[in-house]
Design an enzyme around this catalytic site. Structure first.
Site, PDB file in Angstrom:
ATOM      1  N   ASP A  70     -29.724  -0.656 -92.392  1.00 21.20           N
ATOM      2  CA  ASP A  70     -30.468   0.482 -92.937  1.00 21.20           C
ATOM      3  C   ASP A  70     -31.906   0.481 -92.434  1.00 21.20           C
ATOM      4  O   ASP A  70     -32.500   1.537 -92.211  1.00 21.20           O
ATOM      5  CB  ASP A  70     -30.427   0.465 -94.471  1.00 21.20           C
ATOM      6  CG  ASP A  70     -29.032   0.745 -95.005  1.00 21.20           C
ATOM      7  OD1 ASP A  70     -28.446   1.762 -94.603  1.00 21.20           O
ATOM      8  OD2 ASP A  70     -28.517  -0.051 -95.794  1.00 21.20           O
ATOM      9  N   GLU A 101     -32.384   5.268 -97.466  1.00 23.05           N
ATOM     10  CA  GLU A 101     -32.030   4.059 -96.698  1.00 23.05           C
ATOM     11  C   GLU A 101     -32.735   2.833 -97.284  1.00 23.05           C
ATOM     12  O   GLU A 101     -32.175   1.730 -97.296  1.00 23.05           O
ATOM     13  CB  GLU A 101     -32.395   4.222 -95.220  1.00 23.05           C
ATOM     14  CG  GLU A 101     -31.693   5.360 -94.480  1.00 23.05           C
ATOM     15  CD  GLU A 101     -30.201   5.177 -94.278  1.00 23.05           C
ATOM     16  OE1 GLU A 101     -29.642   4.150 -94.705  1.00 23.05           O
ATOM     17  OE2 GLU A 101     -29.579   6.078 -93.687  1.00 23.05           O
ATOM     18  N   TYR A 108     -28.277  -3.794-101.100  1.00 23.40           N
ATOM     19  CA  TYR A 108     -27.560  -4.868-100.404  1.00 23.40           C
ATOM     20  C   TYR A 108     -28.285  -6.201-100.551  1.00 23.40           C
ATOM     21  O   TYR A 108     -27.655  -7.246-100.735  1.00 23.40           O
ATOM     22  CB  TYR A 108     -27.381  -4.517 -98.924  1.00 23.40           C
ATOM     23  CG  TYR A 108     -26.409  -3.389 -98.679  1.00 23.40           C
ATOM     24  CD1 TYR A 108     -25.114  -3.437 -99.201  1.00 23.40           C
ATOM     25  CD2 TYR A 108     -26.776  -2.269 -97.935  1.00 23.40           C
ATOM     26  CE1 TYR A 108     -24.221  -2.398 -98.984  1.00 23.40           C
ATOM     27  CE2 TYR A 108     -25.881  -1.225 -97.715  1.00 23.40           C
ATOM     28  CZ  TYR A 108     -24.609  -1.297 -98.241  1.00 23.40           C
ATOM     29  OH  TYR A 108     -23.711  -0.271 -98.027  1.00 23.40           O
ATOM     30  N   GLU A 163     -24.031   5.464 -88.266  1.00 19.13           N
ATOM     31  CA  GLU A 163     -23.794   5.739 -89.689  1.00 19.13           C
ATOM     32  C   GLU A 163     -22.357   6.165 -89.971  1.00 19.13           C
ATOM     33  O   GLU A 163     -21.854   5.957 -91.071  1.00 19.13           O
ATOM     34  CB  GLU A 163     -24.778   6.802 -90.184  1.00 19.13           C
ATOM     35  CG  GLU A 163     -26.218   6.318 -90.092  1.00 19.13           C
ATOM     36  CD  GLU A 163     -27.204   7.229 -90.796  1.00 19.13           C
ATOM     37  OE1 GLU A 163     -27.475   6.970 -91.976  1.00 19.13           O
ATOM     38  OE2 GLU A 163     -27.687   8.184 -90.168  1.00 19.13           O
ATOM     39  N   GLU A 197     -24.174   8.117 -96.765  1.00 19.56           N
ATOM     40  CA  GLU A 197     -24.034   7.988 -95.307  1.00 19.56           C
ATOM     41  C   GLU A 197     -23.151   9.100 -94.738  1.00 19.56           C
ATOM     42  O   GLU A 197     -23.360   9.563 -93.618  1.00 19.56           O
ATOM     43  CB  GLU A 197     -23.483   6.611 -94.929  1.00 19.56           C
ATOM     44  CG  GLU A 197     -24.399   5.437 -95.279  1.00 19.56           C
ATOM     45  CD  GLU A 197     -25.770   5.486 -94.617  1.00 19.56           C
ATOM     46  OE1 GLU A 197     -26.008   6.348 -93.745  1.00 19.56           O
ATOM     47  OE2 GLU A 197     -26.626   4.658 -94.969  1.00 19.56           O
TER      48      GLU A 197
END
Length: 319
Positions: A70, A101, A108, A163, A197
């Site tokens: 990202d 993003e 994450y 993406e 995405e």
């Protein structure tokens, strides 16, 4: 010179809207805004502790790739697309995409931080671009396109491939865990992120349609098939999905299916002509289209943002 790249003295002011299709994409993105605080990952640890070493290895490596990717997408937006594209509506979308993003990357990173307790292993995962050859290969491909001298159209396709293709197999692998009833926090965040995405990929296709001098079909096919082979190698050799009980050949086919969908959306003939091998991905497969978006994943959509009725002001109202 492409009209969307031509110097535009009106770029600092949003109204009057010139490109309604692009503006509507921006409003759609705005309506789907979310933050990491809204994702409950507290129940994931119990499931995490029940996973096999192979399953843990796979998830950690997928998250490591996502956490870095990202940031690469954002660097491209900041260094290239936001400065090149001169139409306000697209700049609004790109600006919002950068915020989204950042949220993906934070999500994450938080998942890695929650699942992995050893600080050395955490550092290894957070630095995946340097430490993991399989992740480095994908990152290098994406970064190469940031600095490439190719025109905007070619680089637009390359980042649509990042993406739309580089993320697709990993999204599918996490949805596979959802099918098994595992890791509710990870799988819910995956729904939100894959929807985002999909929208970003659709936006790239829309921008492509606004080009008067697009790259040739041969160039587009070359970029997409290159991305497909890298993604197939990633999920069937470097980080094989068989680690979590998925079929590698079916994953290869799925990546080809996603690539066909992307190239069709760009207005070209399919390359692989395969069907979707994963029934559980039928409504997801990075289509990003309204049918998926309007499901309002997890019933999540900002109140009133897409509501047209709210946009009219009248002096006839009785106060």
């Amino acid at each position: 010179m492409e009209p969307i790249l031509a110097p535009n003295p009106n770029r600092f002011v949003i109204f009057p809207i010139q490109y309604y299709d692009i503006w509507n994409m921006y409003k759609k993105a705005e309506a789907s805004f979310w933050t990491v605080e809204e994702v409950d990952i507290s129940k994931d640890i119990n499931d995490w502790n029940k996973l096999t070493p192979d399953e843990k290895y796979f998830i950690k490596h997928v998250l490591a790739f996502f956490a870095a990717s990202d940031g690469i997408v954002n660097e491209n937006l900041a260094e290239r697309f936001c400065t090149e594209v001169q139409i306000t509506e697209a700049r609004c979308f790109y600006g919002f995409q950068m915020a989204i993003e950042n949220i993906h990357s934070e999500m994450y990173s938080l998942l890695i931080d929650t699942y992995v307790k050893d600080s050395n292993e955490k550092n290894y995962l957070f630095n995946a671009i340097e430490t993991m050859p399989c992740v480095k290969k994908k990152a290098d491909w994406a970064q190469k396109w940031i600095h490439d001298s190719a025109g905007y159209g070619e680089r637009l396709i390359a980042f649509a491939a990042v993406e739309g293709i580089f993320f697709s197999g990993s999204f599918a692998s996490i949805f596979w865990l959802k099918k098994r009833g595992l890791m509710p926090g990870l799988t819910f965040s995956n729904e939100l992120i894959s929807r985002d995405e999909g929208l970003h990929c659709d936006f790239a296709c829309l921008m492509f349609k606004h080009l008067l001098y697009p790259p040739s079909e041969e160039t587009v096919r070359s970029i997409i098939t290159d991305a497909v082979s890298i993604e197939q190698e990633f999920l069937t050799a470097a980080l094989p999905v068989k680690l979590i009980g998925m079929n590698c050949e079916m994953m290869k086919t799925y990546i080809e299916f996603v690539a066909d969908r992307l190239i069709s959306e760009l207005g070209f003939k399919k390359i692989y002509n395969v069907t979707n091998p994963f029934d559980f991905m039928e409504n997801i497969s990075l289509e990003g289209k309204t049918n998926f978006f309007e499901k309002r994943v997890g019933e999540y959509q900002k109140m009133g943002v897409m509501s047209q009725e709210d946009n009219h002001f009248s002096l006839d109202v009785d106060f």
